[in-house]
Scaffold this active site. Structure first.
Site, PDB file in Angstrom:
ATOM      1  N   ASN A 186     -23.815 149.579  35.633  1.00 31.44           N
ATOM      2  CA  ASN A 186     -22.879 150.796  35.643  1.00 31.44           C
ATOM      3  C   ASN A 186     -22.772 151.645  36.660  1.00 31.44           C
ATOM      4  O   ASN A 186     -23.842 152.212  35.882  1.00 31.44           O
ATOM      5  CB  ASN A 186     -22.487 150.753  34.218  1.00 31.44           C
ATOM      6  CG  ASN A 186     -21.493 152.332  33.868  1.00 31.44           C
ATOM      7  OD1 ASN A 186     -21.072 152.103  34.328  1.00 31.44           O
ATOM      8  ND2 ASN A 186     -21.718 152.191  32.551  1.00 31.44           N
ATOM      9  N   TRP A 187     -22.139 152.422  37.220  1.00 35.55           N
ATOM     10  CA  TRP A 187     -23.248 153.011  37.627  1.00 35.55           C
ATOM     11  C   TRP A 187     -22.404 154.056  37.669  1.00 35.55           C
ATOM     12  O   TRP A 187     -22.822 155.375  38.127  1.00 35.55           O
ATOM     13  CB  TRP A 187     -22.264 152.800  39.528  1.00 35.55           C
ATOM     14  CG  TRP A 187     -23.776 151.197  40.597  1.00 35.55           C
ATOM     15  CD1 TRP A 187     -24.851 151.066  39.791  1.00 35.55           C
ATOM     16  CD2 TRP A 187     -23.098 150.723  41.691  1.00 35.55           C
ATOM     17  NE1 TRP A 187     -24.755 149.955  40.978  1.00 35.55           N
ATOM     18  CE2 TRP A 187     -24.027 150.103  41.686  1.00 35.55           C
ATOM     19  CE3 TRP A 187     -22.039 151.210  42.726  1.00 35.55           C
ATOM     20  CZ2 TRP A 187     -24.403 149.250  42.971  1.00 35.55           C
ATOM     21  CZ3 TRP A 187     -22.377 150.532  43.312  1.00 35.55           C
ATOM     22  CH2 TRP A 187     -23.279 149.745  44.015  1.00 35.55           C
ATOM     23  N   LYS A 188     -21.534 153.875  36.783  1.00 36.12           N
ATOM     24  CA  LYS A 188     -21.057 155.726  36.180  1.00 36.12           C
ATOM     25  C   LYS A 188     -20.682 156.673  37.270  1.00 36.12           C
ATOM     26  O   LYS A 188     -20.083 156.426  38.473  1.00 36.12           O
ATOM     27  CB  LYS A 188     -21.989 156.178  35.330  1.00 36.12           C
ATOM     28  CG  LYS A 188     -23.054 155.255  34.171  1.00 36.12           C
ATOM     29  CD  LYS A 188     -23.537 156.188  33.512  1.00 36.12           C
ATOM     30  CE  LYS A 188     -23.642 154.633  32.466  1.00 36.12           C
ATOM     31  NZ  LYS A 188     -24.739 155.348  30.992  1.00 36.12           N
ATOM     32  N   HIS A 204     -16.376 151.300  26.841  1.00 38.15           N
ATOM     33  CA  HIS A 204     -17.891 152.332  27.425  1.00 38.15           C
ATOM     34  C   HIS A 204     -18.282 154.084  26.317  1.00 38.15           C
ATOM     35  O   HIS A 204     -17.433 154.467  25.828  1.00 38.15           O
ATOM     36  CB  HIS A 204     -18.333 152.730  28.256  1.00 38.15           C
ATOM     37  CG  HIS A 204     -19.806 152.958  28.717  1.00 38.15           C
ATOM     38  ND1 HIS A 204     -20.277 154.377  28.792  1.00 38.15           N
ATOM     39  CD2 HIS A 204     -20.608 152.390  29.164  1.00 38.15           C
ATOM     40  CE1 HIS A 204     -21.303 154.286  28.622  1.00 38.15           C
ATOM     41  NE2 HIS A 204     -21.984 152.786  28.944  1.00 38.15           N
ATOM     42  N   GLU A 247     -19.079 156.817  26.827  1.00 34.45           N
ATOM     43  CA  GLU A 247     -19.094 157.884  27.652  1.00 34.45           C
ATOM     44  C   GLU A 247     -17.722 158.080  28.024  1.00 34.45           C
ATOM     45  O   GLU A 247     -17.192 158.821  28.093  1.00 34.45           O
ATOM     46  CB  GLU A 247     -19.782 157.849  29.049  1.00 34.45           C
ATOM     47  CG  GLU A 247     -20.565 158.060  28.997  1.00 34.45           C
ATOM     48  CD  GLU A 247     -22.024 157.974  30.188  1.00 34.45           C
ATOM     49  OE1 GLU A 247     -21.284 156.641  30.630  1.00 34.45           O
ATOM     50  OE2 GLU A 247     -23.253 157.283  29.982  1.00 34.45           O
ATOM     51  N   GLU A 268     -23.993 148.350  22.889  1.00 40.51           N
ATOM     52  CA  GLU A 268     -24.782 150.220  23.252  1.00 40.51           C
ATOM     53  C   GLU A 268     -24.686 150.874  22.229  1.00 40.51           C
ATOM     54  O   GLU A 268     -23.487 152.074  22.175  1.00 40.51           O
ATOM     55  CB  GLU A 268     -24.146 150.034  24.723  1.00 40.51           C
ATOM     56  CG  GLU A 268     -23.834 149.866  25.348  1.00 40.51           C
ATOM     57  CD  GLU A 268     -23.299 150.125  26.618  1.00 40.51           C
ATOM     58  OE1 GLU A 268     -24.259 149.426  27.780  1.00 40.51           O
ATOM     59  OE2 GLU A 268     -22.969 151.117  26.846  1.00 40.51           O
ATOM     60  N   GLY A 297     -28.491 155.881  28.151  1.00 38.44           N
ATOM     61  CA  GLY A 297     -29.811 157.423  29.077  1.00 38.44           C
ATOM     62  C   GLY A 297     -30.907 157.949  28.431  1.00 38.44           C
ATOM     63  O   GLY A 297     -30.944 159.060  29.379  1.00 38.44           O
ATOM     64  N   SER A 310     -31.247 152.353  28.241  1.00 37.13           N
ATOM     65  CA  SER A 310     -32.359 151.526  28.547  1.00 37.13           C
ATOM     66  C   SER A 310     -33.065 150.782  28.819  1.00 37.13           C
ATOM     67  O   SER A 310     -33.812 150.838  29.019  1.00 37.13           O
ATOM     68  CB  SER A 310     -32.896 153.167  27.740  1.00 37.13           C
ATOM     69  OG  SER A 310     -32.897 153.634  27.299  1.00 37.13           O
ATOM     70  N   GLY A 368     -28.498 153.153  34.454  1.00 38.80           N
ATOM     71  CA  GLY A 368     -29.597 153.574  35.768  1.00 38.80           C
ATOM     72  C   GLY A 368     -30.572 152.827  36.714  1.00 38.80           C
ATOM     73  O   GLY A 368     -30.699 153.153  37.566  1.00 38.80           O
TER      74      GLY A 368
HETATM   75  P1  PGA Z   1     -28.362 153.533  30.764  1.00 40.63           P
HETATM   76  O1  PGA Z   1     -27.124 152.982  30.491  1.00 40.63           O
HETATM   77  O2  PGA Z   1     -28.845 152.150  31.059  1.00 40.63           O
HETATM   78  O3  PGA Z   1     -28.773 154.461  31.718  1.00 40.63           O
HETATM   79  O4  PGA Z   1     -29.061 153.810  29.437  1.00 40.63           O
HETATM   80  C1  PGA Z   1     -26.278 151.656  29.360  1.00 40.63           C
HETATM   81  C2  PGA Z   1     -24.889 152.394  29.896  1.00 40.63           C
HETATM   82  O5  PGA Z   1     -24.789 153.428  29.196  1.00 40.63           O
HETATM   83  O6  PGA Z   1     -24.248 151.369  30.024  1.00 40.63           O
END
Ligand code: PGA
Length: 253
Positions: free
Chosen positions: A8-10, A93, A95, A165, A171, A209, A231
């Site tokens: 996931n590149w966000k 997600h 976010e 998640e 993150g 993470s 990430g």
């Molecule tokens: P992260 O993000 O691996 O950077 O913790 C995971 C995600 O939000 O899907």
């Protein structure tokens, strides 16, 4: 069962950076009967990524509107994803829940519209740190699944992918222990079994993470069917290494 690995590149990568990623990634492509994998650029990166991708790489959208047409400024519809032959989309997600007001009820509608249009939803669920500390995780996850799968048939639910998640792991550099991750993925399979009164093969991924040091040990837990990586998926070498190592592990098994 195959392992599913999605990056996931966000809100990262402009057009040049998407090109750079594929220039490196395509050279290290993993050809595997054991893996399904892909990356999720921003909406504006979908077309270029689709053009540049090679081999087994899937291009995944980061979200989709729960409506097909209409006055929904700033949104993208399933029809538009169909136009680009996008087969996977991340929904719910944390976010999108935090910044865009997405709720379990909305996720439920997104799941339904994806399935009606032959797109596999990658459904994110997870508990907050407060809920984790209060030992409410199982309760929270079961409630989320119940709402999200309301009105979704058995055959449709089998076509979905779930990403567990924990919000506090995203993150943060923190993850639950391996046994906690495995235990919760087992639990989610049980919740689905209870909801649908039969064993479901809906893949359950872990996200939060994941990095090059912990990816393989997490992904190879018995009840973990794959990973959603933020990430660590931005770097083509790092992401390809995770796929290569996992493929090796699965091939040797
Ligand atoms: P992260 O993000 O691996 O950077 O913790 C995971 C995600 O939000 O899907």
């Amino acid at each position: 069962m195959k392992k599913y690995i999605f990056g996931n590149w966000k809100l990262n990568k402009n057009q040049a950076e998407v090109s750079t990623f594929f220039a490196t990634f395509n050279k290290q492509q993993v050809k595997s009967d054991y893996l399904v994998y892909g990356v999720a650029p921003t909406f504006l990166g979908l077309q270029l990524a689709n053009y540049l991708k090679q081999g087994q790489t899937n291009i995944v959208a980061q979200d989709v509107c729960e409506y097909e047409h209409g006055s929904f400024t700033g949104q993208i519809s399933v029809r538009q994803l169909n136009d680009l032959n996008i087969n996977y989309v991340i929904v719910g997600h944390s976010e999108a829940r935090k910044y865009l007001g997405c709720t379990d009820q909305i996720v439920n509608k997104k799941v339904a519209i994806c399935l009606a249009n032959d797109i596999t939803p990658i459904i994110c669920i997870g508990e907050s740190l407060k809920e984790y500390k209060a030992k409410q995780t199982k309760k929270v996850l079961a409630k989320q699944l119940k709402t999200i799968f309301k009105g979704i048939s058995v055959s449709e639910a089998k076509k979905c992918i779930i990403a567990y998640e924990p919000l506090w792991a995203i993150g943060s550099g923190k993850t639950p222990s391996l046994s906690e991750i495995n235990g919760l993925c087992t639990y989610l399979k049980q919740v689905l079994k209870t909801l649908y009164k039969q064993t479901m093969n809906t893949p359950i991924l872990y996200g939060g993470s994941v990095n090059n040091d912990n990816a393989i040990e997490i992904a190879t837990q018995l009840s973990v069917d794959g990973l959603l990586i933020g990430g660590a998926s931005l770097d083509a070498n790092k992401f390809a290494t995770i796929l290569q190592h996992l493929n090796l592990w699965l091939t040797r098994k």
